[in-house]
Design a protein around this motif. Structure first.
Motif, PDB file in Angstrom:
ATOM      1  N   HIS A 176     -71.108 -10.008  69.405  1.00 39.59           N
ATOM      2  CA  HIS A 176     -70.563 -11.350  69.241  1.00 39.59           C
ATOM      3  C   HIS A 176     -69.818 -11.782  70.505  1.00 39.59           C
ATOM      4  O   HIS A 176     -69.937 -12.931  70.949  1.00 39.59           O
ATOM      5  CB  HIS A 176     -69.634 -11.382  68.029  1.00 39.59           C
ATOM      6  CG  HIS A 176     -69.291 -12.745  67.561  1.00 39.59           C
ATOM      7  ND1 HIS A 176     -68.218 -13.020  66.741  1.00 39.59           N
ATOM      8  CD2 HIS A 176     -69.862 -13.952  67.794  1.00 39.59           C
ATOM      9  CE1 HIS A 176     -68.171 -14.309  66.485  1.00 39.59           C
ATOM     10  NE2 HIS A 176     -69.149 -14.892  67.121  1.00 39.59           N
ATOM     11  N   LEU A 221     -72.992 -17.057  66.888  1.00 44.57           N
ATOM     12  CA  LEU A 221     -73.434 -16.262  65.740  1.00 44.57           C
ATOM     13  C   LEU A 221     -74.267 -17.076  64.749  1.00 44.57           C
ATOM     14  O   LEU A 221     -75.353 -16.631  64.352  1.00 44.57           O
ATOM     15  CB  LEU A 221     -72.223 -15.608  65.062  1.00 44.57           C
ATOM     16  CG  LEU A 221     -72.467 -14.584  63.967  1.00 44.57           C
ATOM     17  CD1 LEU A 221     -71.308 -13.595  63.891  1.00 44.57           C
ATOM     18  CD2 LEU A 221     -72.645 -15.241  62.598  1.00 44.57           C
ATOM     19  N   THR A 252     -78.297 -16.270  64.406  1.00 38.13           N
ATOM     20  CA  THR A 252     -78.692 -15.767  63.085  1.00 38.13           C
ATOM     21  C   THR A 252     -79.797 -16.638  62.493  1.00 38.13           C
ATOM     22  O   THR A 252     -80.807 -16.132  61.978  1.00 38.13           O
ATOM     23  CB  THR A 252     -77.483 -15.723  62.138  1.00 38.13           C
ATOM     24  OG1 THR A 252     -76.505 -14.818  62.665  1.00 38.13           O
ATOM     25  CG2 THR A 252     -77.886 -15.262  60.747  1.00 38.13           C
ATOM     26  N   THR A 288     -80.492  -9.624  61.329  1.00 47.12           N
ATOM     27  CA  THR A 288     -79.479  -9.542  62.378  1.00 47.12           C
ATOM     28  C   THR A 288     -78.465  -8.448  62.057  1.00 47.12           C
ATOM     29  O   THR A 288     -78.114  -8.224  60.898  1.00 47.12           O
ATOM     30  CB  THR A 288     -78.701 -10.857  62.527  1.00 47.12           C
ATOM     31  OG1 THR A 288     -78.122 -11.210  61.256  1.00 47.12           O
ATOM     32  CG2 THR A 288     -79.586 -11.976  63.020  1.00 47.12           C
ATOM     33  N   TRP A 317     -74.711  -7.779  63.738  1.00 51.13           N
ATOM     34  CA  TRP A 317     -73.717  -8.285  64.686  1.00 51.13           C
ATOM     35  C   TRP A 317     -72.633  -7.235  64.925  1.00 51.13           C
ATOM     36  O   TRP A 317     -72.118  -6.643  63.979  1.00 51.13           O
ATOM     37  CB  TRP A 317     -73.071  -9.570  64.167  1.00 51.13           C
ATOM     38  CG  TRP A 317     -73.982 -10.748  64.282  1.00 51.13           C
ATOM     39  CD1 TRP A 317     -74.838 -11.231  63.340  1.00 51.13           C
ATOM     40  CD2 TRP A 317     -74.148 -11.572  65.438  1.00 51.13           C
ATOM     41  NE1 TRP A 317     -75.533 -12.316  63.827  1.00 51.13           N
ATOM     42  CE2 TRP A 317     -75.134 -12.545  65.113  1.00 51.13           C
ATOM     43  CE3 TRP A 317     -73.574 -11.589  66.699  1.00 51.13           C
ATOM     44  CZ2 TRP A 317     -75.536 -13.517  66.025  1.00 51.13           C
ATOM     45  CZ3 TRP A 317     -73.974 -12.563  67.617  1.00 51.13           C
ATOM     46  CH2 TRP A 317     -74.943 -13.511  67.269  1.00 51.13           C
ATOM     47  N   ALA A 373     -73.135  -6.570  59.710  1.00 50.14           N
ATOM     48  CA  ALA A 373     -72.177  -6.635  60.819  1.00 50.14           C
ATOM     49  C   ALA A 373     -71.370  -5.345  60.817  1.00 50.14           C
ATOM     50  O   ALA A 373     -71.159  -4.725  59.763  1.00 50.14           O
ATOM     51  CB  ALA A 373     -71.257  -7.840  60.697  1.00 50.14           C
TER      52      ALA A 373
END
Length: 403
Positions: A166, A177, A181, A191, A193, A214
């Motif tokens: 990020h 982001l 995405t 994705t 992150w 993430a």
């Protein structure tokens, strides 16, 4: 610049938060993007965990003190800071381990018969690249490194997953982001992150952006302490298909059945592996208290104001041509750090310059070959700190003796 710094600090709505951290008045600490400062409440909480919960209650603390559910409880507290509704974040393991879980799980969610490509940010933090390459070898995929700015248009019919930072750890560049995405999803891929340099530094909206996975550490802007547990986000709609490559006993639907056959638990618990790292996890829990009642939009506003002010101070104090900012000027492309490329000169190379800054009480860090990094943590960094850091940098580069 001194008067302006004083006026900005007097008007700072977050100024009172600094008192919640253990910081010396004569030290300018601008390395919270590597290790956050110690929140004052952590030491007492850890003393209680060690002395009472472990020392007196012992095994009873798994239930009576809530140790067993701590990964989800702490995960939900982090979730609020990264735009995730409860039940989607679990705290535990390291960032590296969580990258591995997320990348492999993302590949397993796709049709790997035709999707055999893992896109990796070409400037990624090295560990992310190492882990991604290992995950690709294990799953029969190939790695393709592309600039993060090109990630959206590079995703295609062969892409299984895109692993993106990020915020770039070297330059402080913030990547889009939501847009990346959406583009990766439009290409039919997933994705992952890496939020290590954005969680706690600026608002993150994982749910709103539809992010799949993430990961992030908690020892930087979240101030969890050295080696603090990382976190893993798994979007709710993917959780029933989240096939972790590390199915430990803690993520079993009935851990104490000791069943030789693995049956995954529901929800974010699937992200667990082994026994939680209780001491560091509860230190992190206490550290997160500093975020209670804090408005992340106010944090972001102060971050941008601090970095703007620091750059103006650098322009005012540093001899022309000695440093060059590699951090974007545009607010929408900037994290919460300023990175300055510093050419070798009378004060030495960038490493020598940073060593002298630290000797004079201004703590940032150095990234090879020539980058000085300064992290601005809005909960405790003052405008006076930004002014002093730039002024001392100028003195060092001019060869001025310390007063």
């Amino acid at each position: 610049m001194l008067k302006e710094a004083a006026a900005l600090d007097a008007a700072d709505g977050l100024a009172a938060e600094r008192a919640r951290f253990d910081l010396e008045e004569d030290c300018v600490y601008l390395d919270g993007n590597s290790l956050g400062a110690l929140p004052r409440g952590v030491a007492g909480r850890l003393a209680d965990v060690v002395g009472r919960e472990w020392g007196r209650l012992r095994i009873r603390s798994w239930e009576e003190s809530g140790w067993w559910t701590a990964p989800e409880r702490v995960g939900d507290r982090i979730g609020r800071l990264v735009g995730a509704a409860p039940g989607q974040v679990v705290a535990g393991d390291s960032t590296s381990v969580n990258v591995f879980k997320a990348v492999v799980a993302a590949i397993r969610l796709t049709d790997t018969g035709s999707r055999d490509e893992v896109l990796v940010d070409a400037a990624t933090f090295p560990t992310d690249g190492y882990i991604a390459r290992s995950a690709a070898r294990m799953t029969g995929c190939r790695i393709r490194a592309v600039d993060a700015a090109d990630m959206a248009r590079e995703a295609g019919p062969r892409t299984a997953v895109a692993l993106v930072n990020h915020v770039d750890y070297r330059t402080g560049r913030l990547h889009d982001l939501p847009a990346v995405t959406a583009a990766v999803h439009a290409a039919g891929a997933r994705t992952v992150w890496d939020l290590c340099h954005s969680a706690g530094a600026l608002p993150v909206h994982l749910d709103a952006a539809g992010a799949d996975f993430a990961v992030g550490c908690t020892y930087k802007y979240l101030n969890g302490g050295p080696g603090a547990p990382a976190f893993l986000y798994v979007r709710r709609t993917l959780q029933d298909r989240f096939d972790s490559p590390l199915p430990g006993w803690n993520s079993h639907a009935d851990p104490f059945a000791m069943d030789p056959a693995y049956a995954p638990a529901d929800g974010a618990v699937r992200g667990r592996v082994g026994t939680p790292e209780i001491l560091s996890l509860l230190a992190l829990d206490a550290a997160l208290d500093v975020w209670d009642g804090v408005d992340l939009e106010a944090v972001r506003a102060k971050s941008l104001a601090l970095t703007d002010f620091f750059l103006r101070c650098v322009e005012a104090y540093v001899p022309r041509g000695r440093v060059e900012s590699v951090t974007p000027e545009a607010h929408g492309e900037r994290g919460s750090q300023v990175s300055l490329r510093c050419a070798a000169g009378p004060a030495g190379g960038a490493g020598d310059v940073m060593a002298e800054l630290i000797r004079r009480g201004v703590v940032g860090d150095f990234r090879r070959p020539d980058v000085l990094r300064f992290g601005f943590t809005p909960l405790y960094t003052r405008f006076a700190d930004a002014e002093r850091a730039a002024r001392v940098l100028g003195e060092v580069l001019e060869g001025t003796r310390q007063r």
